[in-house]
Design an enzyme around this catalytic site. Structure first.
Site, PDB file in Angstrom:
ATOM      1  N   ARG A  55       0.826  -1.205   0.000  1.00  0.00           N
ATOM      2  CA  ARG A  55       0.000   0.000   0.000  1.00  0.00           C
ATOM      3  C   ARG A  55       0.858   1.251   0.000  1.00  0.00           C
ATOM      4  O   ARG A  55       0.673   2.148  -0.836  1.00  0.00           O
ATOM      5  CB  ARG A  55      -0.904   0.041   1.232  1.00  0.00           C
ATOM      6  CG  ARG A  55      -1.565  -1.252   1.574  1.00  0.00           C
ATOM      7  CD  ARG A  55      -1.975  -1.261   3.032  1.00  0.00           C
ATOM      8  NE  ARG A  55      -2.867  -0.170   3.347  1.00  0.00           N
ATOM      9  CZ  ARG A  55      -4.183  -0.279   3.353  1.00  0.00           C
ATOM     10  NH1 ARG A  55      -4.762  -1.423   3.053  1.00  0.00           N
ATOM     11  NH2 ARG A  55      -4.932   0.750   3.660  1.00  0.00           N
ATOM     12  N   THR A  56       1.787   1.327   0.928  1.00  0.00           N
ATOM     13  CA  THR A  56       2.587   2.545   1.045  1.00  0.00           C
ATOM     14  C   THR A  56       3.483   2.723  -0.181  1.00  0.00           C
ATOM     15  O   THR A  56       3.650   3.829  -0.693  1.00  0.00           O
ATOM     16  CB  THR A  56       3.425   2.509   2.340  1.00  0.00           C
ATOM     17  OG1 THR A  56       2.557   2.271   3.439  1.00  0.00           O
ATOM     18  CG2 THR A  56       4.152   3.809   2.555  1.00  0.00           C
ATOM     19  N   LYS A  83      21.658 -10.424  -0.869  1.00  0.00           N
ATOM     20  CA  LYS A  83      22.998 -11.029  -0.960  1.00  0.00           C
ATOM     21  C   LYS A  83      23.910 -10.496   0.132  1.00  0.00           C
ATOM     22  O   LYS A  83      25.125 -10.665   0.083  1.00  0.00           O
ATOM     23  CB  LYS A  83      23.616 -10.736  -2.330  1.00  0.00           C
ATOM     24  CG  LYS A  83      22.848 -11.352  -3.490  1.00  0.00           C
ATOM     25  CD  LYS A  83      23.416 -10.871  -4.820  1.00  0.00           C
ATOM     26  CE  LYS A  83      22.493 -11.254  -5.968  1.00  0.00           C
ATOM     27  NZ  LYS A  83      22.779 -10.469  -7.179  1.00  0.00           N
ATOM     28  N   ARG A 105      11.344   2.439   3.752  1.00  0.00           N
ATOM     29  CA  ARG A 105      10.565   1.671   4.732  1.00  0.00           C
ATOM     30  C   ARG A 105      11.520   0.629   5.285  1.00  0.00           C
ATOM     31  O   ARG A 105      12.201  -0.057   4.520  1.00  0.00           O
ATOM     32  CB  ARG A 105       9.385   0.996   4.025  1.00  0.00           C
ATOM     33  CG  ARG A 105       8.770  -0.185   4.784  1.00  0.00           C
ATOM     34  CD  ARG A 105       8.078   0.210   6.056  1.00  0.00           C
ATOM     35  NE  ARG A 105       6.918   1.046   5.851  1.00  0.00           N
ATOM     36  CZ  ARG A 105       5.649   0.591   5.840  1.00  0.00           C
ATOM     37  NH1 ARG A 105       5.409  -0.693   5.981  1.00  0.00           N
ATOM     38  NH2 ARG A 105       4.657   1.432   5.681  1.00  0.00           N
ATOM     39  N   HIS A 133       5.833   6.934  11.368  1.00  0.00           N
ATOM     40  CA  HIS A 133       5.319   6.808  10.012  1.00  0.00           C
ATOM     41  C   HIS A 133       4.713   8.169   9.668  1.00  0.00           C
ATOM     42  O   HIS A 133       3.505   8.328   9.613  1.00  0.00           O
ATOM     43  CB  HIS A 133       4.258   5.699   9.974  1.00  0.00           C
ATOM     44  CG  HIS A 133       3.894   5.239   8.588  1.00  0.00           C
ATOM     45  ND1 HIS A 133       4.338   5.867   7.452  1.00  0.00           N
ATOM     46  CD2 HIS A 133       3.122   4.221   8.170  1.00  0.00           C
ATOM     47  CE1 HIS A 133       3.851   5.246   6.390  1.00  0.00           C
ATOM     48  NE2 HIS A 133       3.112   4.235   6.801  1.00  0.00           N
TER      49      HIS A 133
END
Lengths: 320, 434
Positions: A55-56, A83, A105, A133
């Site tokens: 969503r974000t 990796k 994020r 947030h």
């Protein structure tokens, strides 16, 4: 304007109003047939998502694309990060490729702060661990303002797992900056006692709080917290802190119901409550795009680099 | 011809002989040969004009991580010894969380061997209390004690089992060695990133409450009473621990404790920028705790200042806050931090500061040659510093391999000019001798 958006606490009330007002002028873009303006043409925005959040990420991606920026999505699975590449090397790589803004994020609180020390690009916090947030809080304010014109004295309850919620932190700080009154509601195990230091009230009795509210904001409760014994059972949690149809009757007529998503229908919010007209949950999603357009536009200096004829000092966006 | 050095007109600060005043000190070969006014030095004696300088017994650290064997990319016994010498230390106790763990004589011998080869500082490896630091079965404490190990600890792990801790305290009595505890209840600290309080809530970092330390200290003090064993609580960080140690002292129990320069001077609010160099274990606590530690130190409840020198490679610390391992270096900054933050403002006098940094820890480790007194016939384990020289942490390269100092960029007062291990300069005129 600000260079990075790491925490709500770096913003003043004037900064927040400017972000919301700028978002207001961008909202109309989303209603056009051709949903695009050239404000950030030639600028590069990287979505750096170390945690899955469809969503974000989509919201930021759409925001950047509607401003005509080039968007790179960098998610950790299948990339150099899987990796074993460090955050620092990822940051330096994006820097070397000329990213203008990095939307991050990350599961670690403070990762955007750390990233901002390593890159010259603007860093936007799209959720860091259990810290903040900020763009969610700003889109929440934008959504509230559509229905309630002033934040001064506005009464909001934030209900649920405040301890682990980045949404709760950012929203509490933002509401306090704007003069709102915040009550944090939940079991004592899920509300840090220090939250009193945020200028918020704390309550463990949702029914007692409901009648005075303008906004009832429900947080997602992760079942993981039950396994960690923060509350004895999901059933008991729903009984005490779930927003049911009967509890909605305790709310004033005008009060809004909000949720940052994704919802656990039947746990913190009853399914029929989530679908009520006063539950503005879809509006929150829609408004997220305009607010993120506003932020990208403001931190990147209004597309100065993309268009020489634009007045670089102008603060209002070019949306015509 | 013997090597001779005379320090003329130096301020000798020697807690073991309760001396603080100007004097001459003559060092011949490995030992101090004369202390007094107008000492006559034989021809050929090198003269150090020591006006304005302070001489103290070489500092003694109860708690340093030298990382070898196993983590030589962070520090080695040799580079750790260099850091110690640079900081004015002549004896340090090396923590056993190496790979393999220092839980048997073979590893003890290896560390000693490496330290002898470096020859810059006496390194006393601590033995683990339990095998592989697993908290379940005791190591061969007796064998290691007979080989000269003075202190046992599972440092960075806390012995959780009351039964194991009881048996360790009881068993160790036969050898007059000290059992040192890193007091931290696992159940209250799962996934911790910093001190639990206002700032952990604000920063969204998982907190470890001060009570996680207190509950273990309370238990261990009770076990010290039960067993009559020698208990040492290392890197005290909580106000409640100070009270518990005070009560234990009043009851005549055989307890001692140390506190680090960083817990005495920094606090949780310094973490607002998520600086991983400030992530330490136990965590920096609130101002109230810091002030209680200072009071406990000044008032004599806490016995010693230990560095908890915990070097890490740059790439270990250049990570997300919760990924970065805890620890700060300390050997090269401890003296200056204490001088700047506690002595200069008048909280501690210099004699007491040196007692806490040298004589007391030497006594806890039963090190006869260390911690003074600085008298004729004694081994010349000394440090000489300029108490007024200002410097900035990090402006000169560290002697340690690591740069993860919680004090990076700080302006400090007090610089080590000479360190002497058994009469031999390990640092001279502020420059390393290696």
């Amino acid at each position: 304007m600000i260079k990075h958006l790491l925490s709500i606490n770096q913003l003043s009330d004037r900064d927040i109003l400017r972000i919301l007002d700028t978002a207001e002028s961008f909202r109309e873009v989303g209603t056009r047939v051709i949903k695009k303006v050239p404000a950030l043409r030639g600028r590069t925005v990287v979505n750096l998502f170390f945690e899955n959040s469809t969503r974000t990420r989509i919201s930021f991606e759409l925001a950047a694309k509607r401003l005509s920026a080039d968007v790179i999505n960098f998610s950790t699975s299948g990339s150099s990060v899987s990796k074993g590449e460090s955050l620092k090397d990822t940051a330096l790589t994006l820097q070397a490729m000329g990213a203008d803004a990095i939307v991050i994020r990350h599961a670690s609180s403070g990762a955007p702060h750390t990233l901002s020390r390593w890159v010259s690009a603007s860093v936007l916090n799209a959720g860091d661990g259990t810290h903040e947030h900020p763009t969610q809080a700003l889109l929440d304010l934008f959504t509230i303002r559509e229905h309630i014109p002033s934040f001064e004295g506005l009464r909001i309850a934030i209900v649920g797992d405040v301890r682990h919620s980045r949404v709760a932190r950012s929203l509490t700080f933002a509401m306090r900056i704007m003069g709102g009154e915040v009550t944090l509601v939940g079991p004592p195990t899920l509300i840090p006692p220090e939250a009193a230091g945020w200028g918020a009230e704390v309550s463990h009795d949702l029914d007692a709080v409901l009648p005075k509210l303008d906004v009832c904001y429900m947080l997602r409760v992760q079942r993981e917290r039950q396994r960690q014994q923060y509350f004895p059972s999901v059933r008991e949690y729903s009984r005490l802190f779930g927003l049911t149809r009967s509890r909605v009757r305790g709310l004033p007529e005008h009060a809004l119901i909000m949720h940052p998503g994704p919802m656990n229908r039947g746990v913190e919010i009853a399914s029929d409550v989530a679908d009520l007209p006063r539950a503005v949950i879809s509006d929150q999603v829609t408004n997220g795009i305009a607010v993120r357009m506003s932020l990208l536009y403001l931190v990147l200096g209004g597309g100065r680099a993309s268009s020489s004829e634009e007045d670089s000092e102008r603060s209002e966006p070019e949306v015509a | 011809m013997p090597e001779r050095t005379i320090f003329r007109g130096i301020r000798l600060v020697d807690p073991a002989s309760c001396h603080d005043g100007l004097t001459d000190v003559l060092v011949e070969d490995e030992g101090v040969s004369a202390v007094g006014d107008a000492v006559v030095a034989p021809a050929g004696t090198e003269v150090v004009d020591a006006g304005g300088l302070v001489m103290a017994p070489g500092l003694v650290d109860l708690h340093a991580h030298l990382r070898e064997p196993g983590f030589e990319h962070k520090e080695t016994v040799e580079t750790g010894s260099r850091a110690a010498a640079a900081g004015g230390y002549t004896a340090i106790c090396a923590m056993p969380n190496t790979e393999p763990v220092t839980d048997n004589l073979a590893v003890i011998a290896e560390v000693r061997n490496l330290a002898d080869k470096a020859g810059l500082c006496d390194v006393h490896p601590a033995g683990a209390i339990t095998r592989n630091l697993e908290g379940s079965s005791l190591t061969d404490i007796g064998e290691m004690a007979q080989a000269g190990v003075r202190l046992f600890t599972d440092d960075h792990r806390c012995v959780q089992s009351s039964r194991v801790m009881r048996l360790a305290l009881e068993y160790a009595k036969a050898f007059d060695v000290v059992i040192a505890q890193h007091a931290q209840d696992d159940g209250l600290t799962e996934g911790w990133q910093m001190h639990e309080g206002y700032y952990s809530a604000l920063l969204g970092l998982t907190g470890a409450p001060a009570e996680a330390e207190e509950v273990i200290v309370a238990r261990d003090v009770a076990l010290a009473r039960l067993t009559g064993g020698r208990l040492h609580i290392t890197h005290v960080s909580a106000a409640g621990t100070v009270d518990l140690m005070q009560q234990a002292r009043e009851r005549g129990l055989r307890v001692s404790s140390d506190v680090t320069p960083h817990h005495l001077t920094l606090c949780d609010q310094d973490l607002v920028h998520y600086d991983t160099n400030l992530r330490v274990n136990p965590p920096l606590r609130s101002e109230e705790h810091r002030d209680a530690l200072r009071k406990g130190l000044v008032g004599g409840t806490l016995d010693a200042i230990a560095t908890d020198h915990a070097p890490h490679a740059l790439e270990d610390k250049e990570q997300e806050f919760d990924q970065a391992p805890p620890g700060t270096t300390g050997l090269e900054t401890a003296l200056a931090v204490i001088l700047t933050e506690l002595v200069e403002p008048g909280l501690l006098d210099l004699l007491r500061a040196i007692e806490l940094l040298s004589s007391r820890p030497a006594r806890i480790l039963r090190l006869e040659e260390q911690g003074g007194p600085i008298l004729p016939g004694r081994a010349a384990n000394l440090t000489v510093f300029d108490p007024d020289a200002e410097w900035t942490v990090g402006e000169r390269p560290f002697a340690s391999m690591a740069v993860n100092s919680a004090f990076g960029g700080r302006r400090l007062k007090g610089r080590v000019l000479h360190t002497m291990l058994r009469g031999r300069f390990t640092v001279r005129d502020g420059e390393p001798v290696w």
